[in-house]
Motif scaffolding. Structure first.
Motif, PDB file in Angstrom:
ATOM      1  N   ALA A  22      -8.174  -8.302   0.554  1.00 48.52           N
ATOM      2  CA  ALA A  22      -7.964  -6.976  -0.011  1.00 48.52           C
ATOM      3  C   ALA A  22      -6.588  -6.865  -0.659  1.00 48.52           C
ATOM      4  CB  ALA A  22      -8.126  -5.918   1.074  1.00 48.52           C
ATOM      5  N   LEU A  23      -5.588  -7.452  -0.036  1.00 45.29           N
ATOM      6  CA  LEU A  23      -4.229  -7.408  -0.586  1.00 45.29           C
ATOM      7  C   LEU A  23      -4.177  -8.089  -1.949  1.00 45.29           C
ATOM      8  CD1 LEU A  23      -1.229  -6.724  -0.235  1.00 45.29           C
ATOM      9  CD2 LEU A  23      -0.969  -8.903   0.982  1.00 45.29           C
ATOM     10  N   ALA A  24      -4.757  -9.283  -2.040  1.00 45.42           N
ATOM     11  CA  ALA A  24      -4.747 -10.004  -3.317  1.00 45.42           C
ATOM     12  C   ALA A  24      -5.505  -9.234  -4.393  1.00 45.42           C
ATOM     13  CB  ALA A  24      -5.353 -11.394  -3.125  1.00 45.42           C
ATOM     14  N   LEU A  25      -6.610  -8.618  -4.018  1.00 45.56           N
ATOM     15  CA  LEU A  25      -7.416  -7.880  -4.991  1.00 45.56           C
ATOM     16  C   LEU A  25      -6.713  -6.594  -5.433  1.00 45.56           C
ATOM     17  CD1 LEU A  25     -10.826  -8.523  -3.278  1.00 45.56           C
ATOM     18  CD2 LEU A  25     -10.283  -9.159  -5.643  1.00 45.56           C
ATOM     19  N   ARG A  27      -3.510  -6.157  -5.545  1.00 39.76           N
ATOM     20  CA  ARG A  27      -2.436  -6.585  -6.431  1.00 39.76           C
ATOM     21  C   ARG A  27      -2.970  -6.995  -7.804  1.00 39.76           C
ATOM     22  NH1 ARG A  27       2.476  -8.156  -5.335  1.00 39.76           N
ATOM     23  NH2 ARG A  27       2.197 -10.130  -6.474  1.00 39.76           N
ATOM     24  N   ALA A  28      -4.235  -7.347  -7.864  1.00 36.81           N
ATOM     25  CA  ALA A  28      -4.872  -7.670  -9.143  1.00 36.81           C
ATOM     26  C   ALA A  28      -5.401  -6.410  -9.842  1.00 36.81           C
ATOM     27  CB  ALA A  28      -6.010  -8.662  -8.925  1.00 36.81           C
ATOM     28  N   ARG A  29      -5.046  -5.259  -9.304  1.00 36.49           N
ATOM     29  CA  ARG A  29      -5.387  -3.962  -9.883  1.00 36.49           C
ATOM     30  C   ARG A  29      -6.880  -3.652  -9.792  1.00 36.49           C
ATOM     31  NH1 ARG A  29      -1.858  -2.455 -15.096  1.00 36.49           N
ATOM     32  NH2 ARG A  29      -2.183  -0.421 -14.113  1.00 36.49           N
ATOM     33  N   ARG A  30      -7.519  -4.242  -8.795  1.00 32.91           N
ATOM     34  CA  ARG A  30      -8.904  -3.893  -8.519  1.00 32.91           C
ATOM     35  C   ARG A  30      -8.930  -2.683  -7.573  1.00 32.91           C
ATOM     36  NH1 ARG A  30     -12.104  -6.093 -12.333  1.00 32.91           N
ATOM     37  NH2 ARG A  30     -11.754  -8.346 -12.537  1.00 32.91           N
ATOM     38  N   SER A  31      -9.926  -1.821  -7.734  1.00 33.18           N
ATOM     39  CA  SER A  31     -10.127  -0.754  -6.746  1.00 33.18           C
ATOM     40  C   SER A  31     -10.806  -1.385  -5.529  1.00 33.18           C
ATOM     41  CB  SER A  31     -10.980   0.375  -7.327  1.00 33.18           C
ATOM     42  OG  SER A  31     -12.252  -0.101  -7.739  1.00 33.18           O
ATOM     43  N   VAL A  32     -10.178  -1.212  -4.366  1.00 28.29           N
ATOM     44  CA  VAL A  32     -10.610  -1.930  -3.161  1.00 28.29           C
ATOM     45  C   VAL A  32     -10.760  -0.951  -2.003  1.00 28.29           C
ATOM     46  CG1 VAL A  32     -10.052  -3.740  -1.492  1.00 28.29           C
ATOM     47  CG2 VAL A  32      -9.395  -4.015  -3.891  1.00 28.29           C
ATOM     48  N   LEU A  33     -11.866  -1.066  -1.293  1.00 28.50           N
ATOM     49  CA  LEU A  33     -12.080  -0.341  -0.050  1.00 28.50           C
ATOM     50  C   LEU A  33     -12.300  -1.347   1.071  1.00 28.50           C
ATOM     51  CD1 LEU A  33     -12.776   2.159   1.742  1.00 28.50           C
ATOM     52  CD2 LEU A  33     -15.153   1.893   0.968  1.00 28.50           C
ATOM     53  N   VAL A  34     -11.528  -1.225   2.145  1.00 25.45           N
ATOM     54  CA  VAL A  34     -11.730  -2.029   3.355  1.00 25.45           C
ATOM     55  C   VAL A  34     -12.363  -1.126   4.406  1.00 25.45           C
ATOM     56  CG1 VAL A  34     -10.653  -3.406   5.173  1.00 25.45           C
ATOM     57  CG2 VAL A  34      -9.701  -3.445   2.845  1.00 25.45           C
ATOM     58  N   VAL A  35     -13.510  -1.530   4.929  1.00 27.79           N
ATOM     59  CA  VAL A  35     -14.168  -0.790   6.006  1.00 27.79           C
ATOM     60  C   VAL A  35     -14.054  -1.633   7.275  1.00 27.79           C
ATOM     61  CG1 VAL A  35     -16.293   0.274   6.819  1.00 27.79           C
ATOM     62  CG2 VAL A  35     -15.785   0.232   4.366  1.00 27.79           C
ATOM     63  N   ASP A  36     -13.421  -1.060   8.286  1.00 28.30           N
ATOM     64  CA  ASP A  36     -13.157  -1.829   9.507  1.00 28.30           C
ATOM     65  C   ASP A  36     -13.505  -1.001  10.732  1.00 28.30           C
ATOM     66  OD1 ASP A  36     -12.109  -4.057  11.022  1.00 28.30           O
ATOM     67  OD2 ASP A  36     -10.393  -2.771  11.489  1.00 28.30           O
ATOM     68  N   VAL A  37     -14.208  -1.623  11.672  1.00 27.07           N
ATOM     69  CA  VAL A  37     -14.638  -0.906  12.868  1.00 27.07           C
ATOM     70  C   VAL A  37     -13.518  -0.773  13.887  1.00 27.07           C
ATOM     71  CG1 VAL A  37     -15.465  -2.916  14.181  1.00 27.07           C
ATOM     72  CG2 VAL A  37     -16.594  -0.682  14.450  1.00 27.07           C
ATOM     73  N   GLY A  38     -12.498  -1.637  13.789  1.00 31.72           N
ATOM     74  CA  GLY A  38     -11.318  -1.486  14.639  1.00 31.72           C
ATOM     75  C   GLY A  38     -11.382  -2.168  15.986  1.00 31.72           C
ATOM     76  N   ASP A  39     -12.165  -3.230  16.136  1.00 34.20           N
ATOM     77  CA  ASP A  39     -12.193  -3.976  17.404  1.00 34.20           C
ATOM     78  C   ASP A  39     -12.007  -5.466  17.129  1.00 34.20           C
ATOM     79  OD1 ASP A  39     -14.609  -4.361  16.199  1.00 34.20           O
ATOM     80  OD2 ASP A  39     -15.822  -4.069  18.009  1.00 34.20           O
ATOM     81  N   PRO A  40     -10.810  -5.885  16.739  1.00 28.91           N
ATOM     82  CA  PRO A  40     -10.572  -7.285  16.385  1.00 28.91           C
ATOM     83  C   PRO A  40     -10.833  -8.232  17.557  1.00 28.91           C
ATOM     84  CG  PRO A  40      -8.493  -6.123  16.645  1.00 28.91           C
ATOM     85  CD  PRO A  40      -9.573  -5.088  16.673  1.00 28.91           C
ATOM     86  N   ARG A  41     -11.307  -9.402  17.218  1.00 27.67           N
ATOM     87  CA  ARG A  41     -11.643 -10.401  18.227  1.00 27.67           C
ATOM     88  C   ARG A  41     -10.444 -10.758  19.097  1.00 27.67           C
ATOM     89  NH1 ARG A  41     -12.267 -16.701  16.833  1.00 27.67           N
ATOM     90  NH2 ARG A  41     -12.969 -17.489  18.857  1.00 27.67           N
ATOM     91  N   ASN A  42      -9.248 -10.805  18.504  1.00 26.10           N
ATOM     92  CA  ASN A  42      -8.066 -11.249  19.249  1.00 26.10           C
ATOM     93  C   ASN A  42      -7.320 -10.110  19.926  1.00 26.10           C
ATOM     94  OD1 ASN A  42      -6.950 -10.043  17.008  1.00 26.10           O
ATOM     95  ND2 ASN A  42      -5.748 -11.815  16.356  1.00 26.10           N
ATOM     96  N   ALA A  43      -7.961  -8.952  20.064  1.00 29.54           N
ATOM     97  CA  ALA A  43      -7.300  -7.807  20.693  1.00 29.54           C
ATOM     98  C   ALA A  43      -6.786  -8.099  22.107  1.00 29.54           C
ATOM     99  CB  ALA A  43      -8.246  -6.607  20.709  1.00 29.54           C
ATOM    100  N   ILE A 299     -13.442 -13.730  -6.484  1.00 29.57           N
ATOM    101  CA  ILE A 299     -14.044 -12.414  -6.709  1.00 29.57           C
ATOM    102  C   ILE A 299     -13.437 -11.764  -7.944  1.00 29.57           C
ATOM    103  CG2 ILE A 299     -14.185 -10.065  -5.780  1.00 29.57           C
ATOM    104  CD1 ILE A 299     -14.364 -11.367  -2.981  1.00 29.57           C
ATOM    105  N   ASN A 300     -12.125 -11.884  -8.104  1.00 32.39           N
ATOM    106  CA  ASN A 300     -11.468 -11.266  -9.252  1.00 32.39           C
ATOM    107  C   ASN A 300     -11.902 -11.895 -10.570  1.00 32.39           C
ATOM    108  OD1 ASN A 300      -9.372  -9.457 -10.390  1.00 32.39           O
ATOM    109  ND2 ASN A 300      -8.451 -11.404 -11.003  1.00 32.39           N
TER     110      ASN A 300
END
Length: 323
Positions: A22-25, A27-43, A299-300
């Motif tokens: 998402a960061l790279a995209l 910065r490439a001026r793409r419109s980006v949405l990150v959808v995250d449930v919020g329970d990372p494996r390494n929590a 993707i870009n």
């Protein structure tokens, strides 16, 4: 949070792979949405390791920093669960569990995996702290301590020999795996790894950490850390609507779990890329982030080529109309 109707890229999963992409995209001026449930494996882990420049950072802090960086370049990070993905003529419809829907021109899925732990009382309770699986993630932290390795098949002896690199006090518990063959027993003995026969009944816990491994016979073998070999199951259910199914992943000659097959850029199907542990069960944080970045560059480029082709067709049409 109000969402736009359409994005250049929707990223499903906000771990290292998803946020890096998402960061790279963004910065490439793409419109980006990150959808995250919020329970990372390494929590459950206290720190992430082998992350150059961020060694020892708590997992939650690393992800919070990543979310801020994505937002700083205009990306949107939303808490939520993706319920369904449906292919449309001009991209993918992303339906969220709360009823919201958005459209994505391209899709990056980085939903990771689930660790299927051995059914031994105490293992889940101590997972990520004194019950471990990755020597590169946790070996230094338990160096020179009393380490046990819970058997899980023909690779258990190899795993015990690997952890012997971090400690001279390693015990292999074959558990229900039948025990290593004579050649491996000779190797273990030569390296000072003791084999303790018998079914492991439970773990003894004291002050929130491992105190020992209790056998069905009642014997308790004092250990400060226990190594297990989970089955790594790809969190790929949401991809079924796009016709993408996981396949087995073989590691060191044995099936260790499932993953989504991709090309070298992470492409799993037209317009759909996959990165991180969803594509490779062995990927640690740095490798997952690198996969996310690699997928983002592909993707870009993909719509760049598409837009150029469309522009040429439109220009030719204008010329023909004018003539």
């Amino acid at each position: 949070m109000a969402l736009e109707q359409r994005y250049d890229v929707v990223v499903v999963g906000g771990g290292a792979a998803g946020l890096s992409g998402a960061l790279a995209l963004a910065r490439a001026r793409r419109s980006v949405l990150v959808v995250d449930v919020g329970d990372p494996r390494n929590a459950p882990a206290e720190h992430v390791h082998n992350v150059l420049g961020r060694e020892g950072t708590p997992p939650a802090e690393l992800l919070a920093t990543g979310r801020r960086e994505v937002a700083g370049y205009g990306g949107t990070v939303a808490r939520g669960r993706v319920a369904a993905l449906t292919r449309e003529d001009d991209g993918v419809r992303v339906d969220l569990a709360d009823g919201r829907s958005v459209r994505a021109r391209r899709l990056l899925v980085a939903t990771g995996l689930t660790d299927e732990l051995p059914d031994v009382p105490g293992v889940a309770e101590l997972w990520g702290r004194s019950v471990l699986h990755c020597p590169y993630c946790h070996g230094w932290e338990v160096r020179d301590r009393a380490i046990g390795v819970l058997g899980s098949g023909p690779q258990s002896a190899v795993l015990a020999l690997l952890w012997r690199q971090w400690s001279a006090d390693v015990v292999l518990f074959p558990h229900t795996g039948g025990g290593p063959p004579p050649e491996q027993r000779e190797q273990l003995a030569a390296r000072g790894v003791r084999v303790v026969e018998g079914v492991v009944a439970s773990l003894d816990v004291a002050a929130g950490t491992l105190a020992g491994v209790r056998l069905a016979s009642g014997e308790v073998v004092a250990r400060e850390a226990l190594v297990v070999a989970p089955r790594f199951t790809a969190n790929a259910g949401v991809l079924a609507g796009l016709g993408i199914e996981p396949v087995d992943q073989v590691v060191h000659g044995a099936v260790r779990g499932t993953r989504v097959a991709t090309d070298p850029t992470g492409l799993a199907a037209p317009g759909v890329w996959v990165a991180g542990n969803l594509a490779d069960v062995t990927a640690q944080v740095m490798a997952s982030a690198a996969q996310g970045m690699a997928a983002a560059t592909a993707i870009n480029v993909d719509p760049v080529v598409e837009d150029a082709r469309t522009a040429v067709e439109r220009a030719r049409s204008w010329v023909e109309e004018a003539s």
